[in-house]
Scaffold this active site. Structure first.
Site, PDB file in Angstrom:
ATOM      1  N   TYR A 181       4.672   6.273   9.832  1.00 11.75           N
ATOM      2  CA  TYR A 181       3.752   5.166   9.542  1.00 11.75           C
ATOM      3  C   TYR A 181       4.461   4.039   8.789  1.00 11.75           C
ATOM      4  O   TYR A 181       4.299   2.862   9.113  1.00 11.75           O
ATOM      5  CB  TYR A 181       2.542   5.674   8.743  1.00 11.75           C
ATOM      6  CG  TYR A 181       1.420   4.669   8.676  1.00 11.75           C
ATOM      7  CD1 TYR A 181       0.439   4.619   9.666  1.00 11.75           C
ATOM      8  CD2 TYR A 181       1.324   3.749   7.631  1.00 11.75           C
ATOM      9  CE1 TYR A 181      -0.584   3.687   9.631  1.00 11.75           C
ATOM     10  CE2 TYR A 181       0.310   2.810   7.572  1.00 11.75           C
ATOM     11  CZ  TYR A 181      -0.651   2.788   8.577  1.00 11.75           C
ATOM     12  OH  TYR A 181      -1.652   1.858   8.536  1.00 11.75           O
ATOM     13  N   HIS A 187       0.852  -1.192   0.000  1.00 12.92           N
ATOM     14  CA  HIS A 187       0.000   0.000   0.000  1.00 12.92           C
ATOM     15  C   HIS A 187       0.886   1.240   0.000  1.00 12.92           C
ATOM     16  O   HIS A 187       1.752   1.379   0.864  1.00 12.92           O
ATOM     17  CB  HIS A 187      -0.916   0.027   1.228  1.00 12.92           C
ATOM     18  CG  HIS A 187      -2.118  -0.849   1.077  1.00 12.92           C
ATOM     19  ND1 HIS A 187      -3.302  -0.603   1.739  1.00 12.92           N
ATOM     20  CD2 HIS A 187      -2.329  -1.961   0.339  1.00 12.92           C
ATOM     21  CE1 HIS A 187      -4.188  -1.542   1.416  1.00 12.92           C
ATOM     22  NE2 HIS A 187      -3.618  -2.377   0.573  1.00 12.92           N
ATOM     23  N   TYR A 239      -8.712   5.697   8.059  1.00 11.68           N
ATOM     24  CA  TYR A 239      -8.763   6.057   9.486  1.00 11.68           C
ATOM     25  C   TYR A 239      -9.744   7.217   9.605  1.00 11.68           C
ATOM     26  O   TYR A 239      -9.527   8.277   9.002  1.00 11.68           O
ATOM     27  CB  TYR A 239      -7.388   6.503   9.980  1.00 11.68           C
ATOM     28  CG  TYR A 239      -6.359   5.394  10.093  1.00 11.68           C
ATOM     29  CD1 TYR A 239      -6.161   4.729  11.296  1.00 11.68           C
ATOM     30  CD2 TYR A 239      -5.573   5.015   9.010  1.00 11.68           C
ATOM     31  CE1 TYR A 239      -5.209   3.719  11.421  1.00 11.68           C
ATOM     32  CE2 TYR A 239      -4.614   4.012   9.123  1.00 11.68           C
ATOM     33  CZ  TYR A 239      -4.440   3.364  10.328  1.00 11.68           C
ATOM     34  OH  TYR A 239      -3.490   2.367  10.456  1.00 11.68           O
TER      35      TYR A 239
HETATM   36  C1  PHB Z   1      -5.630  -4.275  11.078  1.00 12.14           C
HETATM   37  O1  PHB Z   1      -5.811  -4.480   9.864  1.00 12.14           O
HETATM   38  O2  PHB Z   1      -5.884  -5.139  11.923  1.00 12.14           O
HETATM   39  C2  PHB Z   1      -5.090  -2.969  11.516  1.00 12.14           C
HETATM   40  C3  PHB Z   1      -4.641  -2.062  10.568  1.00 12.14           C
HETATM   41  C4  PHB Z   1      -4.156  -0.826  10.966  1.00 12.14           C
HETATM   42  C5  PHB Z   1      -4.136  -0.493  12.315  1.00 12.14           C
HETATM   43  C6  PHB Z   1      -4.592  -1.401  13.261  1.00 12.14           C
HETATM   44  C7  PHB Z   1      -5.074  -2.638  12.857  1.00 12.14           C
HETATM   45  O3  PHB Z   1      -3.683   0.731  12.686  1.00 12.14           O
END
Ligand code: PHB
Ligand code: RFL
Length: 388
Positions: free
Chosen positions: A383, A72, A199
């Site tokens: 990130y 990604h 998010y």
């Molecule tokens: C997940 O896909 O479980 C996941 C992805 C991003 C996050 C937390 C969990 O910040």
């Protein structure tokens, strides 16, 4: 029995350490309290930093990840003012890999099988001893007590493990922050809501749309810690999730039966003593981050990078400095991830006591990200993962 390194815990950190050491000819025994099926049934992380991907390559666990994982190059942030994208490729020329922790663990088990590593499942009452002298670890299996002499013990047994508890209180410093909410998460055999993770900051609370593959989605919503996952019907979950995601996503997303439904608490925790004599802590055994920054598994892997380097140098040439500096090196990276995860949590969730001022500050953090390349770049760098 005798070996070089006893590894307590057969989760991703313990297995990766065992694999890297075995490949260099260093003997290990992994002691895992649960069965292999149980370990592989736990649904957890989904996002791998590029450094984690590199480590898995070094361990020889990349074939299936390259076939089935999804790189990604960005993610979306959704606010009341609309959705915008953070482009990792553009901002820092990097990417993450969407590939489940379950798959990583399965690949590590397969690699360990292939080189004939020793993993003892359902090892009960595991206990390290004489960590300042001649270390050994005892455990019980099938009603018998076993004892393994070793040079070092790696505590890779997670937040509820035994390793951290053997460090005496007066030689251990712990720092903690508990957040006043949890994440209700589901997995479902449905097409992901978007091409990348979303998010979402919403007046009703945080939401996250994530995925495992083309036909497997992972969603989370912020809920009060006291909520009972069994009281959340699938319909109620989908309705609440859709309210918190942008309309254009909610209107077209596929819903279906949940495969797994659970609530995870959110916590930041650091044990600033990651070494005690011959014992080295790694991963969740030493630190916990709220999942908002997708850092937990990645930090566990970076600990193993530093620890394996130290052990390889020790067994290769007797050089002790890598082991002596392990705790400090690992903690530097841990604190950076603790900050990032706390910050991501603070800008995306609704807090019970959030007043108008807090609310405005949160909005301004998100506006900064929307408007300023520099702010987005700082987020992107953290990130995708800071360099090891
Ligand atoms: C997940 O896909 O479980 C996941 C992805 C991003 C996050 C937390 C969990 O910040
Ligand atoms: P683990 O995976 O907890 O493994 C520890 C192992 O030790 C065993 N054990 C014992 N064995 C012997 N004797 C004892 N006394 C023992 N006590 C425990 C346990 O059975 C277990 O098998 O720790 P490890 O290896 O340090 O790995 C850490 C990661 O699992 C964890 O940080 C991540 O899952 C956190 N996390 C995420 N991390 C990310 O990097 N990206 C993500 O997207 C992400 N999402 C998440 C997450 C964690 C979540 N939950 C449920 C906590 C999402 C969620 C919902």
């Amino acid at each position: 029995m005798k070996t070089n390194v006893v590894i307590i815990g057969g989760g991703p950190s313990g297995l990766l350490l065992s694999q890297l050491l075995n490949k260099a000819g260093i003997g290990t025994v992994v002691l895992e309290r649960r069965s292999r099926d149980y370990v592989l049934s736990r649904i957890r992380a989904g996002v791998l930093e590029s450094g984690t991907v590199d480590l898995l390559r070094r361990a020889g666990c990349d074939a299936r990840m390259d076939r089935e994982g999804h790189p990604h190059e960005g993610c979306y942030l959704s606010t009341e003012r609309g959705m915008f994208r953070v482009d990792f490729r553009d901002l820092c020329d990097n990417e993450v890999m969407v590939y489940g922790q379950t798959e990583v663990t399965e690949d590590l088990y397969a690699a360990q099988d292939a080189i004939g590593a020793t993993i003892v499942h359902e090892a009960m009452e595991v206990m390290p001893h004489d960590l300042d002298g001649s270390p050994y670890v005892t455990y019980e299996k099938d009603g018998e007590t076993h004892r393994i002499a070793c040079d070092f013990v790696a505590g890779c047994d997670g937040y509820h493990g035994v390793s951290r508890t053997v460090i005496p209180a007066d030689r251990k410093h712990e720092i903690e922050r508990v957040y006043p909410f949890g994440w209700l998460g589901i997995l479902s055999r449905t097409k992901p809501a978007a091409d990348e993770l979303i998010y979402a900051n919403h007046p009703r609370g945080f939401a996250l749309a994530s995925m495992r593959n083309e036909n497997l989605s992972r969603y989370y919503i912020q809920v009060p810690m006291e909520d009972d996952p069994d009281k959340w019907s699938d319909d109620a979950f989908w309705a609440e999730l859709k309210r918190r995601l942008p309309d254009e996503v909610a209107d077209t997303m596929e819903t279906g039966a949940s495969i797994d439904k659970s609530i995870a608490p959110l916590r930041s925790y650091v044990c600033t003593t990651m070494r005690h004599g011959a014992l080295f802590l790694a991963g969740d055994a030493a630190h916990i981050v709220p999942p908002t920054g997708a850092k937990g598994l990645n930090l566990a892997m970076s600990d193993i990078h530093y620890l394996s380097e130290g052990l390889l140098a020790w067994y290769g040439s007797g050089e002790a400095s890598g082991l002596e500096t392990y705790s400090d090196r690992a903690l530097l990276r841990v604190w950076r991830a603790i900050r990032f995860s706390w910050w991501m949590t603070s800008i995306l969730h609704r807090y019970p006591q959030q007043d108008e001022f807090d609310q405005r500050m949160q909005e301004m953090e998100l506006e900064n990200l929307r408007d300023l390349d520099a702010a987005r770049r700082a987020m992107a760098l953290n990130y995708v993962g800071l360099p090891l």
